[in-house]
Design an enzyme around this catalytic site. Structure first.
Site, PDB file in Angstrom:
ATOM      1  N   LYS A 126       0.688  -1.120  -0.155  1.00 42.10           N
ATOM      2  CA  LYS A 126      -0.017  -0.062  -0.068  1.00 42.10           C
ATOM      3  C   LYS A 126       0.894   1.154   0.047  1.00 42.10           C
ATOM      4  O   LYS A 126       1.911   1.438   0.755  1.00 42.10           O
ATOM      5  CB  LYS A 126      -0.786   0.010   1.500  1.00 42.10           C
ATOM      6  CG  LYS A 126      -2.157   0.585   1.177  1.00 42.10           C
ATOM      7  CD  LYS A 126      -3.394   0.058   2.166  1.00 42.10           C
ATOM      8  CE  LYS A 126      -4.427   1.137   1.876  1.00 42.10           C
ATOM      9  NZ  LYS A 126      -5.697   0.692   2.528  1.00 42.10           N
ATOM     10  N   GLU A 157     -20.296  -5.248   8.390  1.00 39.63           N
ATOM     11  CA  GLU A 157     -21.371  -4.382   9.165  1.00 39.63           C
ATOM     12  C   GLU A 157     -22.390  -5.180   9.729  1.00 39.63           C
ATOM     13  O   GLU A 157     -22.642  -5.253  10.978  1.00 39.63           O
ATOM     14  CB  GLU A 157     -21.738  -3.205   8.319  1.00 39.63           C
ATOM     15  CG  GLU A 157     -20.954  -2.108   8.182  1.00 39.63           C
ATOM     16  CD  GLU A 157     -20.013  -2.376   7.065  1.00 39.63           C
ATOM     17  OE1 GLU A 157     -20.179  -3.245   6.193  1.00 39.63           O
ATOM     18  OE2 GLU A 157     -18.946  -1.648   6.697  1.00 39.63           O
ATOM     19  N   ARG A 210     -25.687  -1.447   5.429  1.00 45.96           N
ATOM     20  CA  ARG A 210     -25.384  -2.765   5.228  1.00 45.96           C
ATOM     21  C   ARG A 210     -25.949  -3.762   6.179  1.00 45.96           C
ATOM     22  O   ARG A 210     -25.979  -4.879   6.282  1.00 45.96           O
ATOM     23  CB  ARG A 210     -23.833  -2.881   5.210  1.00 45.96           C
ATOM     24  CG  ARG A 210     -23.313  -2.649   3.974  1.00 45.96           C
ATOM     25  CD  ARG A 210     -23.500  -3.930   2.843  1.00 45.96           C
ATOM     26  NE  ARG A 210     -23.379  -3.351   1.622  1.00 45.96           N
ATOM     27  CZ  ARG A 210     -22.065  -3.553   1.104  1.00 45.96           C
ATOM     28  NH1 ARG A 210     -20.972  -3.957   1.745  1.00 45.96           N
ATOM     29  NH2 ARG A 210     -21.619  -3.178  -0.223  1.00 45.96           N
TER      30      ARG A 210
END
Ligand code: HTL
Ligand code: MG
Length: 619
Positions: free
Chosen positions: A277, A360, A388
């Site tokens: 990353k 979630e 969600r």
């Protein structure tokens, strides 16, 4: 610059290997240069540059469909698909989205922002393609974080069963926003070396040799071990998905070679690539968490994260203090430790903290289980991502009136992330749910009071607060709050503005010191302070509701419903977000446009003949 010559992916196909390598560097520089001005998902996009160049070299977008999960890593894709000029407008009002968006470009296969949707989209597309007898290819890019979401895993399950042709590239950088979690992630870490043993060992060997002599050597040594992993343990095999990898995701030539071989395979193939990353930008490589999503920055200095104090920190700090006193408190996050202000809490109470990954639904139902087990769970969740987990709130928590507190962050318009991320539906979603109470603080002190009261009152309680800054409250102080009560911040002889959270500032600014207009902090959104509402209506006050939320089903609707229920008449105007998706842009500007800022409030009052001059605004 080479980039100047790239009008679309077809131009990429004409470049030499050396030129491609140069293009990668140019893309990185351009991403850094523009993101420094606009802010954005820098680290994720930097890590995916080679992959994106390789995909566009090998596949033929837009005929072939390239799907990006979350879509936050696709800046290089935007630059290569005709959006070079508009790239400067990234995440700005009226500009291009920070995610892929179907209405923005034929090269954007899906509209995204939320994680874990790519594979189900790909499944549907593959079904459609095959039903229509078409022959385009489907390539999916999904991060290791996004793969922690149940939706992604459930889609894989079906893709494997049906054996649909597609290439899934797992972009594994070991990071979600913070370090990634989950058993699958642990498993990936345990994969030292993998080999491509798809049909012919020799073919695999040749590929590996070409990609990385070092890997090849290791693979040869670890051959037996690798085989074992591949055939007996690899979870993708259980899903009937061919697995290839892991390979170096920054080796452009290797990626192109490999994609070229994989693109025509029948059935689903998962290519596992390992990336870093922030790759190519030292500051981001060293601190990928803080460079995941950044505001505008000076490219030579560390990002100035968390300038000042935020609502998230106000929540996190309060929870730390409460957890010190109460050993039953448990905090849950779906992969948003930093964003939710839980970094310090996680450090202090690791045994009473859980990051469930980008899930979630699991976060909410884990809260239900904790409550059933006798703990006091606090589920920290952004308003947009709570979408969600609607069924989990209703079915797993509310029906049995379980003691679960929801700390709903980023409620309201959130700014540059745009329509996928605005938290403007939570009231409409939560208001009809029996047993659930909904609160919204006006400042950090009130947030503390509400959190403490919520943990005491029993049953599910949602506390909603906006994105952005707030002045810190005094640690150790716990103001009392009369449960269910609104608060008159300023009396008014003719009209009362009923507002909460962020819009209170606007209401106060608009009302200024005009004695005709009062302001009420309507901090209890469910149940409403019906006693006060009754009194105001009986006094003949005009009522102006203002909310940073969709008008449909929101607070203003609740006020109208309550008046009707109580058989009271009042003149009411409601301000809120209209029945369309709110664009990206600066929060204040979006609010003004939607008419819920100070100007909009003044305009609404003027309808009643109450004309306030902006100059009457008190300091
Ligand atoms: N929950 C859901 C359903 N969707 C999103 N987008 C988030 C939370 C927040 N979020 C992101 S990006 C991201 C999260 C958790 C991490 C994704 O990790 P992944 O990609 O490994 O998939 P990487 O950044 O390249 O490592 C955004 O809101 C943009
Ligand atoms: Mg990742």
């Amino acid at each position: 610059m080479l980039l100047d010559r790239i009008q679309g992916p077809e131009d990429l196909k004409r470049l030499s290997e050396e030129e491609l390598a140069e293009l990668v560097e140019e893309l990185r520089s351009e991403i850094i240069r523009v993101t420094a001005k606009t802010g954005g998902h820098l680290a994720s996009s930097l890590g995916a540059v080679e992959l994106i160049v390789a995909l566009h070299r090998v596949f033929d977008s837009p005929k072939d469909r390239i799907l990006f999960d979350v879509g936050h890593q696709a800046y290089a894709h935007k630059l290569l698909t005709g959006r070079r000029e508009r790239f400067e407008t990234l995440r700005q009002e009226g500009g291009i989205s920070g995610f892929t968006k179907v209405s923005e470009s034929p090269h954007d296969a899906i509209t995204v922002g939320h994680a874990s949707t790519s594979l189900a989209n790909a499944l549907g597309m593959a079904l459609a393609r095959d039903a229509r007898g078409e022959d385009y290819k489907i390539a999916v890019v999904i991060g290791d974080g996004a793969l922690t979401g149940g939706m992604a895993l459930a889609a894989l399950n079906k893709i494997g069963e049906l054996g649909k042709d597609m290439l899934i590239v797992l972009n594994d950088n070991e990071m979600s926003i913070s370090p990634n979690v989950g058993a699958l992630n642990r498993y990936f870490r345990s994969l030292q070396v993998q080999r491509w043993l798809q049909d012919a060992e020799e073919r695999g060997k040749r590929v590996l040799e070409r990609i990385s002599p070092r890997l090849y050597e290791l693979a040869d040594r670890a051959k037996e071990a690798a085989k074992l992993v591949l055939h007996q343990e690899n979870p993708f095999y259980a899903w009937r998905i061919r697995y290839v990898g892991p390979v170096d995701g920054h080796d452009l030539a290797g990626l192109i070679y490999l994609l070229d071989h994989l693109k025509d395979l029948k059935g689903p193939t998962l290519l596992h690539i390992v990336t870093k990353k922030g790759y190519g930008y030292k500051l981001a490589e060293e601190d990928p968490v803080n460079w995941h999503g950044v505001g505008p920055f000076d490219p030579d200095a560390p990002p100035k994260k968390g300038k000042g104090y935020s609502w998230s920190l106000a929540f996190g700090d309060a929870l730390v203090e409460l957890a010190e006193e109460d050993e039953c408190i448990f905090a849950i996050t779906p992969a948003m430790r930093e964003g939710s202000g839980l970094t310090e809490y996680a450090r202090r109470f690791p045994e009473r903290y859980v990051d469930v990954g980008i899930a979630e639904d699991v976060a909410v139902t884990t809260g239900a289980g904790l409550a059933l087990g006798g703990m006091k769970p606090v589920v920290a969740i952004y308003s947009t991502f709570l979408q969600r987990a609607v069924d989990q709130v209703i079915h797993d928590v509310a029906i049995e009136n379980l003691d679960v507190v929801f700390a709903i962050d980023r409620a309201g318009v959130v700014g540059a992330d745009g329509p996928t991320h605005h938290g403007v539906f939570d009231l409409a979603i939560l208001r009809p749910v029996p047993n659930l109470k909904i609160l919204a603080p006006k400042d950090a002190a009130e947030l503390r009071a509400m959190l403490k009261a919520a943990l005491k009152v029993g049953g599910p309680v949602a506390i909603r607060y906006p994105r952005g800054k707030v002045a810190p409250a005094e640690p150790g102080t716990w103001p009392e709050i009369a449960w269910g009560s609104w608060e008159v911040l300023k009396p008014g002889s003719e009209a009362m503005i009923l507002a909460f959270g962020k819009t209170l500032e606007y209401a106060l600014a608009a009302a200024g010191d005009d004695p005709r207009v009062g302001v009420v902090n309507a901090r209890f959104l469910k149940p409403l302070d019906e006693a006060m509402l009754r009194r105001l209506a009986q006094e003949g006050k005009k009522l102006l509701t203002v909310e940073d939320h969709q008008l449909a089903g929101g607070f203003g609707s609740a006020v109208l419903e309550a008046l009707e229920r109580m058989g009271l008449k009042a003149e009411v105007q409601r301000l809120g977000l209209p029945d369309r998706f709110t664009d990206q842009g600066k929060i204040e500007s979006l609010h003004e446009k939607a008419g819920i800022g100070p100007e909009g409030i003044r305009r609404a009052l003027a309808e009643w003949g109450i004309v306030l001059s902006p100059a009457s605004k008190s300091a």
